[in-house]
Design a protein around this motif. Structure first.
Motif, short mmCIF file in Angstrom:
data_model
loop_
_atom_site.label_atom_id
_atom_site.label_comp_id
_atom_site.label_asym_id
_atom_site.label_seq_id
_atom_site.Cartn_x
_atom_site.Cartn_y
_atom_site.Cartn_z
N ASP A 120 0.79 -1.23 0.00
CA ASP A 120 0.00 0.00 0.00
C ASP A 120 0.82 1.29 0.00
OD1 ASP A 120 -2.44 -1.45 0.14
OD2 ASP A 120 -2.11 -1.72 2.30
N ALA A 121 2.09 1.21 0.35
CA ALA A 121 2.86 2.45 0.55
C ALA A 121 4.33 2.28 0.18
CB ALA A 121 2.74 2.90 2.00
N VAL A 122 4.94 3.45 -0.06
CA VAL A 122 6.39 3.56 -0.21
C VAL A 122 6.83 4.51 0.90
CG1 VAL A 122 8.31 4.28 -1.69
CG2 VAL A 122 6.27 3.22 -2.71
N THR A 123 7.86 4.12 1.64
CA THR A 123 8.29 4.90 2.79
C THR A 123 9.77 5.23 2.69
OG1 THR A 123 6.64 3.75 4.14
CG2 THR A 123 8.33 4.99 5.32
N TRP A 124 10.12 6.49 2.97
CA TRP A 124 11.50 6.93 3.02
C TRP A 124 11.85 7.19 4.49
CZ3 TRP A 124 11.94 11.36 -1.18
CH2 TRP A 124 11.73 10.82 -2.44
N THR A 125 12.90 6.55 4.97
CA THR A 125 13.34 6.70 6.36
C THR A 125 14.87 6.74 6.44
OG1 THR A 125 13.41 4.30 6.69
CG2 THR A 125 11.36 5.43 7.30
N GLY A 126 15.37 7.04 7.63
CA GLY A 126 16.80 6.93 7.90
C GLY A 126 17.67 7.83 7.04
N PHE A 127 17.30 9.07 6.89
CA PHE A 127 18.05 10.01 6.05
C PHE A 127 19.42 10.28 6.68
CE2 PHE A 127 13.65 10.65 5.08
CZ PHE A 127 13.63 10.94 3.72
N ARG A 128 20.45 10.23 5.84
CA ARG A 128 21.81 10.46 6.32
C ARG A 128 22.64 11.21 5.31
NH1 ARG A 128 25.93 7.17 7.38
NH2 ARG A 128 25.56 5.84 5.61
N GLN A 129 23.60 11.93 5.81
CA GLN A 129 24.66 12.52 5.01
C GLN A 129 25.92 11.73 5.40
OE1 GLN A 129 27.28 13.51 3.14
NE2 GLN A 129 25.59 14.69 2.32
N PRO A 130 26.32 10.76 4.57
CA PRO A 130 27.40 9.85 4.97
C PRO A 130 28.75 10.53 5.15
CG PRO A 130 26.91 9.56 2.65
CD PRO A 130 25.84 10.47 3.21
N LEU A 131 28.94 11.70 4.60
CA LEU A 131 30.22 12.38 4.76
C LEU A 131 30.28 13.20 6.05
CD1 LEU A 131 30.75 13.36 1.04
CD2 LEU A 131 31.62 11.38 2.28
N ARG A 132 29.19 13.17 6.80
CA ARG A 132 29.14 13.79 8.11
C ARG A 132 28.58 12.76 9.10
NH1 ARG A 132 31.68 17.11 5.78
NH2 ARG A 132 31.69 19.35 6.10
N PRO A 133 29.35 11.72 9.42
CA PRO A 133 28.82 10.68 10.32
C PRO A 133 28.42 11.23 11.68
CG PRO A 133 31.17 10.32 9.85
CD PRO A 133 30.71 11.43 8.98
N GLY A 134 29.04 12.30 12.10
CA GLY A 134 28.69 12.91 13.38
C GLY A 134 27.28 13.49 13.41
N TRP A 135 26.71 13.76 12.24
CA TRP A 135 25.35 14.27 12.19
C TRP A 135 24.34 13.18 12.49
CZ3 TRP A 135 24.87 17.75 7.18
CH2 TRP A 135 25.70 18.87 7.32
N GLY A 136 24.74 11.92 12.34
CA GLY A 136 23.83 10.80 12.58
C GLY A 136 22.66 10.80 11.60
N VAL A 137 21.59 10.16 12.03
CA VAL A 137 20.38 10.14 11.20
C VAL A 137 19.72 11.50 11.33
CG1 VAL A 137 18.10 9.07 10.90
CG2 VAL A 137 20.07 7.66 11.49
N LEU A 138 19.42 12.11 10.20
CA LEU A 138 18.85 13.45 10.20
C LEU A 138 17.42 13.45 10.70
CD1 LEU A 138 20.17 14.62 6.71
CD2 LEU A 138 21.15 15.12 8.97
#
Length: 168
Positions: A120-138
């Motif tokens: 029923d759905a498409v879901t986007w989760t766990g957004f990250r900027q891999p070149l800033r690991p210190g930012w974690g999951v946005l």
């Protein structure tokens, strides 16, 4: 549920090359990302890095660009969470690029997320900027889209004459 619109528009430095972008609930994904990462950038940059607030805002908006349409546009199943071009895969299993770098080389500054598809759905989760690991999951999303509408919009993106965030 969220509403998605896929767009196709000329790349910033290659006007004969189309890239794919997205609007979520009417807002360009790059704008949404810029709002989320602004406080994170503020920890790394200071006012002396920019001549004006406008220049800082342009920097935030231009960090990302669309992905090459020739690789990820329909009938590619990239935006359905399938790895067709490993180059656009993330560094963690299940991650795919939603946006590339504003310079045109997607891997310089990708926005990664997990795309999951159910009946029923498409879901986007766990957004990250891999070149800033210190930012974690946005602090972005999750975004959940009606699957039928998502596929319809993916198959027929809105074609634009210019980058919708182009200041000119």
């Amino acid at each position: 549920m969220n509403v998605i619109e896929f767009t196709a528009y000329p790349a910033r430095d290659e006007p004969h090359t189309l890239v794919v972008g997205a609007r979520i609930d009417g807002s360009d994904l790059r704008t949404v990302v810029a709002e989320v990462v602004a406080p994170l950038w503020a920890l790394e940059l200071d006012d002396e890095d920019f001549d004006s607030e406008i220049e800082r805002d342009r920097f935030l908006l231009e960090c990302h660009g669309g992905l090459p349409a020739q690789d990820v546009a329909w009938p590619s199943r990239h935006f359905l969470g399938e790895v067709e071009y490993p180059d656009y895969s993330g560094y963690e299993p299940g991650e795919l690029a939603l946006l590339g770098c504003g310079c045109g080389i997607w891997g310089c500054w990708p926005l990664l997320a997990r795309i999951t598809v159910d009946p029923d759905a498409v879901t986007w989760t766990g957004f990250r900027q891999p070149l800033r690991p210190g930012w974690g999951v946005l602090r972005l999303g999750p975004f959940r889209f009606d699957r039928t509408a998502y596929v319809e919009r993916l198959a027929s993106p809105t074609v634009l004459d210019a980058d919708p965030l182009d200041p000119s």
